[in-house]
Design an enzyme around this catalytic site. Structure first.
Site, PDB file in Angstrom:
ATOM      1  N   GLY A 333      -1.010   7.423 -42.717  1.00 38.81           N
ATOM      2  CA  GLY A 333      -1.731   8.092 -41.648  1.00 38.81           C
ATOM      3  C   GLY A 333      -0.953   9.320 -41.214  1.00 38.81           C
ATOM      4  N   MET A 335       3.623  10.750 -40.862  1.00 40.20           N
ATOM      5  CA  MET A 335       5.042  10.462 -41.070  1.00 40.20           C
ATOM      6  C   MET A 335       5.875  11.307 -40.132  1.00 40.20           C
ATOM      7  SD  MET A 335       7.466   8.860 -42.562  1.00 40.20           S
ATOM      8  CE  MET A 335       9.174   9.149 -42.100  1.00 40.20           C
ATOM      9  N   GLU A 336       6.853  10.648 -39.453  1.00 42.94           N
ATOM     10  CA  GLU A 336       7.576  11.240 -38.338  1.00 42.94           C
ATOM     11  C   GLU A 336       8.762  12.105 -38.711  1.00 42.94           C
ATOM     12  OE1 GLU A 336       9.435   7.005 -38.849  1.00 42.94           O
ATOM     13  OE2 GLU A 336       7.450   7.918 -39.026  1.00 42.94           O
ATOM     14  N   GLU A 370       3.848   9.343 -33.616  1.00 40.69           N
ATOM     15  CA  GLU A 370       4.855  10.059 -34.398  1.00 40.69           C
ATOM     16  C   GLU A 370       5.869  10.782 -33.507  1.00 40.69           C
ATOM     17  OE1 GLU A 370       5.013   9.215 -37.341  1.00 40.69           O
ATOM     18  OE2 GLU A 370       2.988   8.402 -37.540  1.00 40.69           O
TER      19      GLU A 370
END
Length: 937
Positions: A333, A335-336, A370
């Site tokens: 969905g 990515m941080e 995130e």
């Protein structure tokens, strides 16, 4: 990282026709992961047998753990000087690494992580000494390591490790990979992007790819001069490349000390919108060319979110900028990556005219998730993957806190109970669940814990913990934790220590009972009136999806329990910590005609079974709405779960569901819709489908008539969600007025006379397809081809499976693997077919088997393959299908999906037992409730 797709679809589950509570594998999801493993042992699966008794038996031998050793500690990085030159035509890249390292023990070799990379040269230069060339590179492909051998010992002290290497810009959506996109003219081009969590930085450059081995990074990207280049930090220099005037050399500022899985770089063509947060951070949202305005909503959310977290944690955001970028081909969905957060387009882009309300809410949640990681995960990082749940569970909880702050009108905490809490309970009731904390060794084991236990159960127990501690002490503990461990690594126990010190409560003792053992309790409640007081007997037992627990093991949780009464449903009358098998307590001043409710707010992570008199007293609270919406939802969901486990009759649940006829709340209806969808799928196996559809029509018609088709003055976000949910449910169930109106509006939409509002598109598309023909499907595929927004394409993809005719179902399945569908979205199309009908499920499962090699190769054995398997087979309710699924995967191993396959086999057996036990009684009740009064007994 946000998997999240399970939760994403849950928002419109009654529209998609997918079995909502069993389809997650979100997030994630909701929160998606997949990793290639080169050499794997065949899976060892559960032996599944069906018992003739109430309790379904599932015996097992868990898979062997692969031998694994973490990297040696004799050489560790201090700084990575990394230069990368991607070739967007040939899909390769050249790399140059100059890493400052510290040799702590004399050694003649350096062991690093390395996968799908060819090292050209390697050497070591000790500080003040002469360069030593490596004499050999020994690749251990299965463990994704390389050993560099040197002719003489490397002495203790600092030095520079130099490596020249080449790699492939792969098409597997992991590591350093290529992402296909079209520019406004229609020309197809490729971007070079990254996805490193959990263990794929090693596919972009040789490194110490473990979360505890932190270093700083100086990154240079050599890119075509007309392309945008981004990384974690801000650009400090961009100049023409001396070797080629068509290339630019882009240099980025040095990062803080950080883990490899958070490094990121992107090379492509993007527009952006920009603002500055109130605390001075530059915020940009990067979008496809020509779609900059679609980044405005996410930009506003991000600009509100950063100061919210800064205030909540009392720790400033440590970087000068934050970029949020939409990637065309993206498995997760979002990515941080620190300072450069990557998203699926549908998790970031909002078109004011063509995006539905659920999409806006989804984007807000994903951005909140995130950006929370920028502190919790990036600034302080888990020591090892065993503690992944803490990263993801915490972010999955606080994203709701953030959205509630930004958008109080969303009533988001009630939605949390349906989207996360109940789904976690459903999964954790299985014999094939796992504890929140799982000891992870080999990296291939990491993939399996990116699931609803780590995310949704993790979020649920943190929500319970926050409630138990209180917000003020919780924030104090969080601040102490972040300050103590900033730029370092920490474990679950470290957080418990800080929260224990801030609250003075036995946090570790309470939380270990929730994180270190699998499952959760059912609280059995009995009552007795004694004068003006109510005496309650509370007892706890392990809850099992297959019926009352009969094992020898004595499970016990430390359960924070709250109690309220009907004289003040919003106020806690009493709190108790249940730390033993049973306890008797007295609630003072409760009149005989008042009801008593356990777990107000549905915060405690457990199921409840009331005595029959207590339950009867609560039912009027559903009809007259004196019970809070979240408690109406929780009561119904508990009863449904008890029925599936064979602890009460499903007929009793249907009777309770009829009490919801006056229900105004979107989330309560959403949960009812989910459970009725599960029941509808179950009964289709016995050809009682039409009877349950009639029940659905009767239940949903009054609210449908009240809402109507068109937005009314004064309506808000939740009204829009409710209208789409109800119309989709009625249309799918064959409600004639809804079907006729949907067809009329669809024709006007296709003809361009009256474009459908975004919030009505899913229910209308679903309705016309469910009752449509080949012309309807062709029209829908044409709309898909013409769609300019990925949200609209996904909206269509999720409902295509509703088509009924067998030949058209095959056409939809073939479409799923066509070039028209992005690789990450194929799963949704196949899942839509499997969730639509009995025939669709059989066809989808056959399609998966027939195309297994291509599907498995496409997703390389990770999270998307798990989700595909779950969506394809979870709805079966025939015992022999469990054996068939088990047999297929014994001969076609999918190691990253082992646990998912076990859970699917268990669910099939549970469905079969449920059907056998209750279907005739349900059928009788459904027939009887429609019979004329004189015919009723």
């Amino acid at each position: 990282m946000l998997l999240g797709l399970g939760r994403r679809i849950l928002l419109s589950s009654s529209v998609t026709g997918v079995i909502p509570k069993t389809q997650f594998a979100l997030s994630n999801p909701a929160r998606l992961r997949f990793v290639t493993r080169l050499t794997v042992k065949p899976a060892i699966y559960r032996t599944v047998t069906a018992s003739t008794s109430n309790r379904t038996q599932v015996s097992s031998t868990m898979p062997e753990k692969r031998p694994f050793e973490r990297l040696p500690t004799d050489v560790s990085p201090v700084n990575y000087g990394l230069s990368l030159k991607p070739d967007l035509i040939d899909f390769t890249f050249e790399g140059k690494l100059e890493a400052t390292v510290e040799v702590t023990h004399t050694t003649n070799q350096i062991v690093m992580n390395c996968a799908d990379i060819d090292i050209i040269t390697a050497s070591f230069v000790p500080e003040g000494g002469e360069e030593i060339n490596a004499t050999g590179f020994n690749y251990q492909n299965e463990d994704e390591k390389v050993t560099l051998s040197f002719p003489s010992a490397l002495q203790k002290g600092s030095g520079m490790l130099k490596i020249d290497f080449v790699g492939e810009l792969n098409d597997k959506m992991k590591g350093f990979y290529r992402s296909k996109y079209a520019i406004p003219s229609g020309e197809i081009r490729y971007a070079a992007v990254t996805q490193f969590e959990a263990t794929d930085a090693r596919r972009a450059f040789p490194c110490w790819d473990e979360p505890a081995i932190k270093a700083t990074f100086d990154i240079i990207l050599i890119v075509p001069k007309d392309r945008t280049a981004l990384s974690n930090m801000n650009v400090i220099d961009r100049k023409p490349c001396p070797d080629d005037e068509n290339l630019s050399e882009v240099k980025f500022a040095r990062t803080p000390i950080m883990s490899t899985y958070l490094v990121a770089f992107v090379v492509g063509e993007y527009d952006y919108v920009e603002t500055k947060s109130s605390d001075g951070v530059i915020v940009r949202v990067y979008t496809p060319i020509g779609k900059g305005e679609q980044g405005r909503f996410a930009l506003e959310v991000a600009a509100k979110t950063l100061p919210f977290y800064k205030d909540y944690f009392n720790v400033p955001y440590p970087l000068p900028k934050i970029d949020l970028i939409a990637i065309a081909d993206f498995a997760a969905g979002a990515m941080e990556n620190w300072g450069l957060v990557t998203y699926r387009e549908t998790a970031l882009l909002i078109d004011p005219k063509n995006s539905c309300s659920s999409s806006r809410q989804w984007v807000a949640l994903v951005v909140g998730h995130e950006l929370a990681h920028q502190w919790f995960g990036n600034l302080v990082t888990m020591e090892w993957w065993t503690h992944l749940w803490l990263n993801e569970g915490f972010a999955s909880w606080i994203e709701y806190l953030c959205v509630d702050h930004c958008f109080p009108e969303y009533d988001i905490w009630t939605q949390f109970v349906s989207a996360d809490y109940t789904r976690a309970l459903d999964l954790d009731a299985l014999d094939n669940s796992h504890p929140i904390e799982v000891n992870v060794g080999h990296p291939s084991e990491v993939d399996e814990i990116f699931d609803a236990i780590s995310y949704s159960k993790g979020a649920s127990v943190i929500r319970m913990l926050h409630d138990y501690i209180g917000d003020e002490d919780f924030r104090k503990g969080m601040n102490a934790y972040l300050l103590k461990f900033q730029n370092k690594n920490a474990s679950t126990e470290d957080l418990w220590d800080c929260l224990e010190q801030s609250s003075g409560k036995p946090i570790a003792a309470v939380m270990n009972s929730w994180t270190k053992q699998m499952g959760f309790p059912i609280i059995l409640v009995e009552q007795e009136q004694q004068g003006d007081d109510r005496v309650l007997k509370l007892s706890q037992k392990k809850f099992c999806a297959s019926g009352p627990y009969s094992g020898d093991e004595c499970h016990k949780w430390m359960v924070p329990i709250s109690i309220c009464t009907s004289d003040a449903p919003t106020c806690i009358k009493m709190n108790v910590l249940l730390d033993c098998a049973e306890v008797t307590i007295t609630v003072k001043n409760v009149a005989p005609d008042q009801w008593v409710k356990i777990n107000p707010g549905t915060v405690g992570f457990y199921r409840i079974q009331y005595s029959s008199t207590m339950l009867e007293s609560l039912i009027p609270g559903i009809r007259d709405l004196t019970l809070l919406p979240v408690d109406r939802l929780g009561l119904q969901n508990d009863l449904f779960s008890l029925a599936r486990a064979g602890m009460i009759s499903t007929v009793e649940v249907l009777k309770v569901m009829e009490a919801f006829v006056n229900e105004p709340n979107y989330t309560v209806w959403s949960d009812l819709s989910c459970n009725l969808g599960i029941l509808s799928t179950l009964l289709a196996n016995n050809d009682y489908h039409e009877e349950i559809q009639e029940f659905i029509r009767d239940l949903f018609t009054p609210i449908g008539q009240k809402l109507g088709w068109d937005t009314k003055p004064g309506e808000g976000h939740l009204d829009a969600l409710l209208r789409g949910l109800v119309l989709g449910k009625l249309g799918k169930a064959g409600h004639k007025p809804t079907l006729e109106e949907a067809r009329r509006r669809f024709r006007e939409h296709v003809d361009g006379k009256q474009i459908l509002p975004a919030d009505l598109r899913s229910p209308v598309y679903l309705t016309v397809l469910k009752h449509g023909d080949s012309a309807t499907l062709d029209t829908m595929l044409k709309l898909h081809k013409q769609a300019d927004m990925q949200e609209e394409r996904n909206r269509i993809e999720r409902v295509l499976g509703a088509i009924a005719a067998p030949d058209l179902i095959q056409k939809v399945l073939s479409f799923a693997l066509s070039e028209e569908v992005r690789p990450q979205d194929t799963v949704s199309v196949i899942g839509g077919v499997a969730g639509s009908s009995k025939h669709g499920r059989k066809a989808a499962w056959k399609f998966v088997r027939d195309n297994w090699e291509e599907l498995h190769n496409r997703y390389q054995g990770g999270f998307l393959i798990s989700r595909l398997i779950k969506l394809s087979v979870d709805g079966f309710a025939v015992e022999k299908m469990a054996a068939e699924v088990k047999s297929f995967f014994e001969s076609h191993p999918a190691p990253a999906a082992e646990r998912t396959i076990q859970q699917c086999c268990e669910n099939i057996l549970l469905n079969a037992a449920w059907l056998k036990r209750d279907s005739e009684l349900i059928h009788e009740y459904l027939l009887q409730r429609k019979a004329p009064p004189a015919a009723k007994v």
